[in-house]
Design an enzyme around this catalytic site. Structure first.
Site, PDB file in Angstrom:
ATOM      1  N   CYS A   1      14.088   9.675   7.431  1.00  0.00           N
ATOM      2  CA  CYS A   1      13.861   9.302   8.903  1.00  0.00           C
ATOM      3  C   CYS A   1      15.204   9.121   9.947  1.00  0.00           C
ATOM      4  O   CYS A   1      15.125   9.644  10.764  1.00  0.00           O
ATOM      5  CB  CYS A   1      12.988   7.863   8.992  1.00  0.00           C
TER       6      CYS A   1
ATOM      7  N   GLU B   1      10.051  15.171  15.537  1.00  0.00           N
ATOM      8  CA  GLU B   1      10.585  14.860  13.929  1.00  0.00           C
ATOM      9  C   GLU B   1       9.842  16.025  13.271  1.00  0.00           C
ATOM     10  O   GLU B   1       8.948  15.993  13.307  1.00  0.00           O
ATOM     11  CB  GLU B   1      10.172  13.595  13.392  1.00  0.00           C
TER      12      GLU B   1
ATOM     13  N   GLY C   1       6.828   4.688   8.447  1.00  0.00           N
ATOM     14  CA  GLY C   1       6.075   5.710   8.631  1.00  0.00           C
ATOM     15  C   GLY C   1       6.125   6.541  10.135  1.00  0.00           C
ATOM     16  O   GLY C   1       7.341   6.256  10.596  1.00  0.00           O
ATOM     17  N   SER C   2       5.368   7.346  10.412  1.00  0.00           N
ATOM     18  CA  SER C   2       5.223   8.193  11.562  1.00  0.00           C
ATOM     19  C   SER C   2       5.086   7.100  12.660  1.00  0.00           C
ATOM     20  O   SER C   2       4.446   5.986  12.728  1.00  0.00           O
ATOM     21  CB  SER C   2       4.150   9.070  11.687  1.00  0.00           C
TER      22      SER C   2
ATOM     23  N   LYS D   1       0.887  -1.325  -0.063  1.00  0.00           N
ATOM     24  CA  LYS D   1       0.163  -0.029  -0.051  1.00  0.00           C
ATOM     25  C   LYS D   1       0.844   1.326   0.103  1.00  0.00           C
ATOM     26  O   LYS D   1       1.414   1.711   1.052  1.00  0.00           O
ATOM     27  CB  LYS D   1      -0.829  -0.084   1.093  1.00  0.00           C
TER      28      LYS D   1
ATOM     29  N   ALA E   1       1.381   6.461  13.680  1.00  0.00           N
ATOM     30  CA  ALA E   1       0.609   5.284  12.908  1.00  0.00           C
ATOM     31  C   ALA E   1       1.187   4.093  13.365  1.00  0.00           C
ATOM     32  O   ALA E   1       0.372   3.128  13.712  1.00  0.00           O
ATOM     33  CB  ALA E   1       0.908   5.925  11.526  1.00  0.00           C
TER      34      ALA E   1
ATOM     35  N   GLU F   1       9.452   0.563  11.254  1.00  0.00           N
ATOM     36  CA  GLU F   1      10.346   1.486  10.935  1.00  0.00           C
ATOM     37  C   GLU F   1       9.973   2.766  10.920  1.00  0.00           C
ATOM     38  O   GLU F   1       9.118   3.279  10.149  1.00  0.00           O
ATOM     39  CB  GLU F   1      10.986   1.014   9.734  1.00  0.00           C
TER      40      GLU F   1
HETATM   41  P1  NAD Z   1       2.155   8.464   8.226  1.00  0.00           P
HETATM   42  O1  NAD Z   1       2.820   7.606   9.013  1.00  0.00           O
HETATM   43  O2  NAD Z   1       0.689   9.012   8.486  1.00  0.00           O
HETATM   44  O3  NAD Z   1       1.932   7.627   6.695  1.00  0.00           O
HETATM   45  C1  NAD Z   1       3.097   6.645   6.335  1.00  0.00           C
HETATM   46  C2  NAD Z   1       2.055   5.594   5.716  1.00  0.00           C
HETATM   47  O4  NAD Z   1       1.263   4.888   6.534  1.00  0.00           O
HETATM   48  C3  NAD Z   1       0.984   5.908   4.669  1.00  0.00           C
HETATM   49  O5  NAD Z   1       1.240   4.970   3.525  1.00  0.00           O
HETATM   50  C4  NAD Z   1      -0.297   6.358   5.141  1.00  0.00           C
HETATM   51  O6  NAD Z   1      -1.334   6.038   4.243  1.00  0.00           O
HETATM   52  C5  NAD Z   1      -0.205   4.944   6.266  1.00  0.00           C
HETATM   53  N1  NAD Z   1      -0.813   4.922   7.390  1.00  0.00           N
HETATM   54  C6  NAD Z   1      -1.053   6.057   8.228  1.00  0.00           C
HETATM   55  N2  NAD Z   1      -1.782   5.808   9.234  1.00  0.00           N
HETATM   56  C7  NAD Z   1      -1.981   4.410   9.168  1.00  0.00           C
HETATM   57  C8  NAD Z   1      -2.624   3.561   9.916  1.00  0.00           C
HETATM   58  N3  NAD Z   1      -3.376   3.811  11.127  1.00  0.00           N
HETATM   59  N4  NAD Z   1      -2.960   2.124   9.629  1.00  0.00           N
HETATM   60  C9  NAD Z   1      -2.300   1.647   8.534  1.00  0.00           C
HETATM   61  N5  NAD Z   1      -1.566   2.610   7.571  1.00  0.00           N
HETATM   62  C10 NAD Z   1      -1.499   3.904   7.955  1.00  0.00           C
HETATM   63  O7  NAD Z   1       2.970   9.544   7.779  1.00  0.00           O
HETATM   64  P2  NAD Z   1       2.601  10.925   7.161  1.00  0.00           P
HETATM   65  O8  NAD Z   1       1.342  11.518   7.832  1.00  0.00           O
HETATM   66  O9  NAD Z   1       2.499  10.852   5.583  1.00  0.00           O
HETATM   67  O10 NAD Z   1       3.846  11.991   7.677  1.00  0.00           O
HETATM   68  C11 NAD Z   1       3.607  12.581   8.834  1.00  0.00           C
HETATM   69  C12 NAD Z   1       5.014  12.529   9.525  1.00  0.00           C
HETATM   70  O11 NAD Z   1       5.345  11.082   9.746  1.00  0.00           O
HETATM   71  C13 NAD Z   1       5.913  13.209   8.675  1.00  0.00           C
HETATM   72  O12 NAD Z   1       6.202  14.599   9.227  1.00  0.00           O
HETATM   73  C14 NAD Z   1       7.120  12.440   9.404  1.00  0.00           C
HETATM   74  O13 NAD Z   1       7.723  12.910  10.582  1.00  0.00           O
HETATM   75  C15 NAD Z   1       6.894  11.176   9.910  1.00  0.00           C
HETATM   76  N6  NAD Z   1       7.333  10.228   8.587  1.00  0.00           N
HETATM   77  C16 NAD Z   1       8.210   9.477   8.964  1.00  0.00           C
HETATM   78  C17 NAD Z   1       8.703   8.457   7.762  1.00  0.00           C
HETATM   79  C18 NAD Z   1       9.827   7.599   7.979  1.00  0.00           C
HETATM   80  O14 NAD Z   1      10.444   7.147   7.025  1.00  0.00           O
HETATM   81  N7  NAD Z   1      10.198   7.402   9.167  1.00  0.00           N
HETATM   82  C19 NAD Z   1       8.247   8.456   6.803  1.00  0.00           C
HETATM   83  C20 NAD Z   1       6.938   9.328   6.616  1.00  0.00           C
HETATM   84  C21 NAD Z   1       6.515  10.049   7.366  1.00  0.00           C
END
Ligand code: NAD
Length: 486
Positions: free
Chosen positions: A294, A393, A236-237, A184, A240, A258
């Site tokens: 990250c 972050e 991701g964050s 996804k 999440a 991660e």
């Molecule tokens: P996010 O964590 O919300 O999204 C990352 C991915 O997870 C996306 O594909 C999103 O659709 C999916 N997602 C989000 N919530 C989910 C859930 N509850 N269940 C399943 N999938 C879910 O990140 P964002 O809103 O795009 O960015 C916000 C902050 O997150 C950024 O400002 C940054 O600080 C951080 N971030 C970190 C990384 C990393 O590589 N560590 C990557 C992206 C964002």
């Protein structure tokens, strides 16, 4: 310079080895981070599409003569073909990523175009070389054979900052292990996945082994709790990740997380501060991909004895960087991936100033760019490690220079964080840098540079995650151990 590129609009989803008509009419429209213009669109996967993708992955996994049962060397050959097909499309993938999320094209070519190819080849090699079963005498008599079997159907949730590389962190080891996968992507970066699917098809990867369901967090969440999924791999964050971990805990579903970081770049007293010689390494460790990475060491720990020198060096560093359209080969700092992300970064800059940190340079939007979600490279000095800009972050081109007295204090400040993902130590004495690196609570750390190694574990401690990607451990995380007593 404004670059233009062809638009990419598709009407199908890649499920079960075919381009299928989606089960709803919802679409995701993608805008260029540099120009704000629409550059493409794809169908948004619905729950019914995720059901179809998981069912296809399940069928492919459960096929008694299928992918999961193939000899590892046969899977490795298929992965090598995938790497070849990705290589043919590397330039297009790099351009699409760069246009979508603002990653400077020079970086996108190396990382989003090139790195996934290296990862797929590395895990193909690992599948060829690894032992998938081992026998030893049973302690009570007879023989025990321990088998490393693929864990099953993997749900892979990928962010927008390195959409192809971070997807490859998951699909390359998972496929090498014999798993099938439903990926996804993040809504900000769905176009490169179309080209990745083309490569999967061209490589002759069997139907259902790879499936892609573009969508937002609701669809991500639906995939995480889907009864047909055996393992979740998420990048991701932290917020999440926490919610996904809760679901996986309830379901007893293995999960690799991660997550975010707020790593320290520790400048020791004997560090070389000559920008001409360290600038490139410093960039990779602190500002890569417009700060949207990250592992970056965005807390700069500077000795009081050389504090002004360090701040001056970072000021010159930030001011030297070419900010512009991500597709311009000269660009070093492109825009933020989305308007929402720029708002977030600007919110942190305002918070930094409000909390009393000294704005040394940047802090606003570049004057010469009236379109795109740009933020100037920004340096704050006199930052206290407890301030928000030192603890949360930011995910933008914003660095906080924090003073320290002696080395013990530097180590204490480096570890005084909820996160522990990356980091770096800057010194003229490599051995001493190594001793300092050993004392930092983090998953990865570099000395005088930071470069992820595909053959070594990558991941975080504390709020930066659970588990490791890359290296042999990554393939292990997509395997179950089975002992057969004979
Ligand atoms: P996010 O964590 O919300 O999204 C990352 C991915 O997870 C996306 O594909 C999103 O659709 C999916 N997602 C989000 N919530 C989910 C859930 N509850 N269940 C399943 N999938 C879910 O990140 P964002 O809103 O795009 O960015 C916000 C902050 O997150 C950024 O400002 C940054 O600080 C951080 N971030 C970190 C990384 C990393 O590589 N560590 C990557 C992206 C964002």
């Amino acid at each position: 310079m404004t670059q233009t590129m062809e638009q990419l609009h598709v009407d199908t989803l890649f499920i079960g080895g075919e381009n299928v008509v989606p089960q709803s009419s919802a679409r995701i429209e993608v805008r260029s981070a540099s120009t704000e213009e629409v550059i493409g669109s794809v169908p948004e996967a619905s729950e019914a599409d995720v059901d179809a993708a998981v069912a296809a992955a399940r069928r492919a996994f459960d096929d008694p003569n299928g992918w999961s049962q193939w000899e590892p060397a046969r899977r490795a050959d298929a992965l090598d073909r995938l790497a070849d097909e990705l290589e043919r499309r590397a330039e297009r993938i790099a351009q699409l990523v760069s246009a979508q999320n603002g990653m400077p094209i020079a970086i996108a070519v190396q990382l989003e175009g090139g790195f996934p190819i290296a990862l797929v080849r590395y895990f193909a090699g690992l599948a060829r070389e690894s032992t998938f079963e081992e026998s030893h005498p049973h302690m009570i008599g007879g023989t025990t054979t321990v088998r490393r079997e693929p864990i099953g159907v993997v749900g892979a949730i990928v962010p927008w900052n390195f959409p192809e590389t971070l997807a490859a962190f998951k699909h390359a080891p998972a496929l090498a292990a014999g798993c099938t996968i439903v990926i996804k992507p993040s809504p900000e970066t769905v176009l490169d996945g179309v080209v990745f699917a083309e490569a999967v098809q061209a490589a002759g990867i069997p139907a259902g082994v790879v499936n892609i369901v573009p969508g937002g967090r609701d669809i991500g969440s639906y995939l995480v709790s889907h009864p047909g999924v055996d393992k979740i791999s998420f990048t991701g964050s932290t917020a999440a990740g926490r919610s996904i971990a809760e679901t996986c805990g309830r379901l007893l579903r293995p999960v690799t997380l991660e997550l975010g970081g707020k790593s320290a770049s520790i400048i020791l007293e004997d560090a070389n501060l000559d920008l001409a010689s360290i600038g490139e390494n410093l960039f990779g460790a602190t500002l890569l991909n417009n700060g949207q990475t990250c592992f970056l060491g965005t807390r700069i720990l500077a000795p009081r004895s050389r504090y002004d020198e360090v701040v001056g060096m970072f000021e010159a560093f930030a001011n030297s960087l070419a900010v512009g359209d991500a597709l311009d080969p000269a660009t070093q700092i492109g825009p933020m991936a989305s308007e929402r992300q720029r708002d977030r970064v600007e919110g942190y800059i305002a918070k930094g100033s409000g909390d009393g940190a000294r704005l040394v340079t940047g802090g606003g939007r570049p004057d010469h760019l009236d379109k795109g979600w740009f933020v100037q490279p920004t340096i704050f000095a006199d930052v206290d490690n407890q301030q928000t800009i030192a603890q949360e972050e930011i995910f933008g081109p914003v660095l906080a220079v924090i003073p320290y007295g002696d080395e013990d204090e530097a180590i204490r400040l480096a570890n005084d964080s909820d996160f522990g993902l990356g980091g770096s130590v800057w010194t003229s004495d490599d051995d001493h840098g190594y001793e300092v690196a050993k004392k930092i609570r983090t998953g990865t750390i570099g000395i005088n540079h930071y470069m992820v190694d595909p053959s070594s574990p990558f991941g975080g401690v504390k709020d930066s995650g659970i588990g490791r990607e890359l290296g042999p451990e990554a393939m292990g995380s997509f395997q179950q151990l089975k002992s057969i007593y004979r």
